[in-house]
Design a protein around this motif. Structure first.
Motif, mmCIF file in Angstrom:
data_model
loop_
_atom_site.group_PDB
_atom_site.id
_atom_site.type_symbol
_atom_site.label_atom_id
_atom_site.label_comp_id
_atom_site.label_asym_id
_atom_site.label_seq_id
_atom_site.Cartn_x
_atom_site.Cartn_y
_atom_site.Cartn_z
ATOM 1 N N GLY A 1 -5.635 15.933 -2.646
ATOM 2 C CA GLY A 1 -5.737 14.493 -2.872
ATOM 3 C C GLY A 1 -4.376 13.815 -2.824
ATOM 4 N N ARG A 2 -4.406 12.525 -2.578
ATOM 5 C CA ARG A 2 -3.160 11.775 -2.391
ATOM 6 C C ARG A 2 -2.439 11.473 -3.699
ATOM 7 N NH1 ARG A 2 -6.342 9.487 1.927
ATOM 8 N NH2 ARG A 2 -5.345 10.056 3.875
ATOM 9 N N LYS A 3 -3.198 11.192 -4.749
ATOM 10 C CA LYS A 3 -2.575 10.793 -6.003
ATOM 11 C C LYS A 3 -1.689 11.896 -6.590
ATOM 12 C CE LYS A 3 -3.620 8.485 -10.355
ATOM 13 N NZ LYS A 3 -4.698 7.946 -11.196
ATOM 14 N N GLY B 1 15.015 14.244 0.824
ATOM 15 C CA GLY B 1 14.309 14.057 2.088
ATOM 16 C C GLY B 1 12.866 14.512 1.998
ATOM 17 N N LEU B 2 12.651 15.645 1.344
ATOM 18 C CA LEU B 2 11.277 16.118 1.139
ATOM 19 C C LEU B 2 10.473 15.104 0.341
ATOM 20 C CD1 LEU B 2 11.950 19.872 0.299
ATOM 21 C CD2 LEU B 2 10.909 18.972 2.388
ATOM 22 N N SER B 3 11.099 14.533 -0.690
ATOM 23 C CA SER B 3 10.376 13.575 -1.535
ATOM 24 C C SER B 3 10.027 12.298 -0.775
ATOM 25 C CB SER B 3 11.177 13.242 -2.792
ATOM 26 O OG SER B 3 12.308 12.462 -2.497
ATOM 27 N N ILE B 4 10.899 11.866 0.129
ATOM 28 C CA ILE B 4 10.590 10.677 0.934
ATOM 29 C C ILE B 4 9.337 10.931 1.766
ATOM 30 C CG2 ILE B 4 11.357 9.210 2.839
ATOM 31 C CD1 ILE B 4 14.239 9.656 1.812
ATOM 32 N N GLY B 5 9.258 12.122 2.350
ATOM 33 C CA GLY B 5 8.067 12.474 3.123
ATOM 34 C C GLY B 5 6.810 12.430 2.283
ATOM 35 N N GLY B 6 6.929 12.845 1.035
ATOM 36 C CA GLY B 6 5.771 12.810 0.138
ATOM 37 C C GLY B 6 5.441 11.421 -0.351
ATOM 38 N N MET B 7 6.450 10.594 -0.524
ATOM 39 C CA MET B 7 6.188 9.242 -1.018
ATOM 40 C C MET B 7 5.477 8.383 0.015
ATOM 41 S SD MET B 7 9.186 8.138 -3.593
ATOM 42 C CE MET B 7 10.616 8.870 -2.842
ATOM 43 N N LEU B 8 5.563 8.755 1.271
ATOM 44 C CA LEU B 8 4.815 8.025 2.297
ATOM 45 C C LEU B 8 3.314 8.134 2.040
ATOM 46 C CD1 LEU B 8 6.859 8.958 5.483
ATOM 47 C CD2 LEU B 8 6.926 6.830 4.172
ATOM 48 N N ILE B 9 2.893 9.218 1.399
ATOM 49 C CA ILE B 9 1.492 9.382 1.022
ATOM 50 C C ILE B 9 1.085 8.272 0.049
ATOM 51 C CG2 ILE B 9 -0.161 10.934 -0.104
ATOM 52 C CD1 ILE B 9 0.933 11.950 2.620
ATOM 53 N N GLY B 10 2.020 7.882 -0.830
ATOM 54 C CA GLY B 10 1.747 6.811 -1.787
ATOM 55 C C GLY B 10 1.432 5.490 -1.111
ATOM 56 N N PHE B 11 2.051 5.233 0.042
ATOM 57 C CA PHE B 11 1.762 3.996 0.768
ATOM 58 C C PHE B 11 0.320 3.991 1.266
ATOM 59 C CE2 PHE B 11 6.473 4.078 1.762
ATOM 60 C CZ PHE B 11 6.785 3.166 0.776
ATOM 61 N N SER B 12 -0.117 5.118 1.796
ATOM 62 C CA SER B 12 -1.508 5.165 2.270
ATOM 63 C C SER B 12 -2.480 5.067 1.099
ATOM 64 C CB SER B 12 -1.763 6.432 3.084
ATOM 65 O OG SER B 12 -1.607 7.580 2.298
ATOM 66 N N LEU B 13 -2.107 5.632 -0.056
ATOM 67 C CA LEU B 13 -2.944 5.506 -1.258
ATOM 68 C C LEU B 13 -3.052 4.046 -1.676
ATOM 69 C CD1 LEU B 13 -4.477 6.957 -3.554
ATOM 70 C CD2 LEU B 13 -2.300 7.112 -4.764
ATOM 71 N N ALA B 14 -1.936 3.323 -1.637
ATOM 72 C CA ALA B 14 -1.951 1.900 -2.002
ATOM 73 C C ALA B 14 -2.791 1.088 -1.017
ATOM 74 C CB ALA B 14 -0.530 1.359 -2.056
ATOM 75 N N GLU C 1 -5.310 2.153 0.748
ATOM 76 C CA GLU C 1 -6.726 2.459 0.537
ATOM 77 C C GLU C 1 -7.272 1.766 -0.705
ATOM 78 O OE1 GLU C 1 -6.944 6.679 0.396
ATOM 79 O OE2 GLU C 1 -6.806 6.892 2.575
ATOM 80 N N SER C 2 -6.411 1.502 -1.671
ATOM 81 C CA SER C 2 -6.838 0.854 -2.924
ATOM 82 C C SER C 2 -6.959 -0.658 -2.774
ATOM 83 C CB SER C 2 -5.844 1.166 -4.032
ATOM 84 O OG SER C 2 -5.757 2.550 -4.222
ATOM 85 N N ALA C 3 -6.335 -1.234 -1.768
ATOM 86 C CA ALA C 3 -6.347 -2.681 -1.587
ATOM 87 C C ALA C 3 -7.717 -3.151 -1.114
ATOM 88 C CB ALA C 3 -5.284 -3.107 -0.577
ATOM 89 N N GLU C 4 -8.068 -4.370 -1.529
ATOM 90 C CA GLU C 4 -9.319 -4.957 -1.076
ATOM 91 C C GLU C 4 -9.237 -5.234 0.425
ATOM 92 O OE1 GLU C 4 -10.544 -8.292 -3.411
ATOM 93 O OE2 GLU C 4 -9.868 -7.352 -5.259
ATOM 94 N N VAL C 5 -10.369 -5.250 1.068
ATOM 95 C CA VAL C 5 -10.432 -5.426 2.522
ATOM 96 C C VAL C 5 -9.744 -6.714 2.951
ATOM 97 C CG1 VAL C 5 -11.989 -5.670 4.500
ATOM 98 C CG2 VAL C 5 -12.542 -4.056 2.684
#
Length: 110
Positions: A52-54, A88-101, A103-107
């Motif tokens: 999961g992304r979270k 650098g590894l953490s930046i790659g992982g934080m990009l997942i947070g953008f997709s999570l945000a 997906e959480s946004a209203e249409v």
């Protein structure tokens, strides 16, 4: 303002001066960040598909904190480059947070 993008470069130069690093060493640390970013994006992307992304976004934020604290405590080139790779590894992982945000946004806001 217009020069906000220069802060990371200015701070990077200050770190290099403080640790008495050569220009080549500083360029190596920058390269390490970007290489680790590519690896981190792949690793964290696959991990996010499994768990999961979270949890992945939270783990990446913790890695970013360790990166910042580690860079601040670095005493030389070897320790700095290790923590830069972690960053650098953490930046790659934080990009997942953008997709999570996203997906959480209203249409209506997408």
């Amino acid at each position: 303002g217009a020069y906000a993008w220069q802060w990371p470069v200015l701070l990077d130069n200050a770190i290099g001066l403080d640790l008495h690093l050569t220009d080549a060493q500083m360029l190596t640390t920058r390269t390490a960040i970007f290489a680790a970013w590519a690896v981190g994006s792949t690793l964290f992307g696959n991990l996010a598909d499994r768990v999961g992304r979270k949890p992945v976004a939270i783990g990446a934020a913790i890695l970013a904190l360790l990166h910042l604290l580690g860079c601040a405590a670095s005493t030389g080139f070897k320790s700095l480059i290790c923590f830069r790779v972690l960053g650098g590894l953490s930046i790659g992982g934080m990009l997942i947070g953008f997709s999570l945000a996203l997906e959480s946004a209203e249409v209506a806001y997408k």
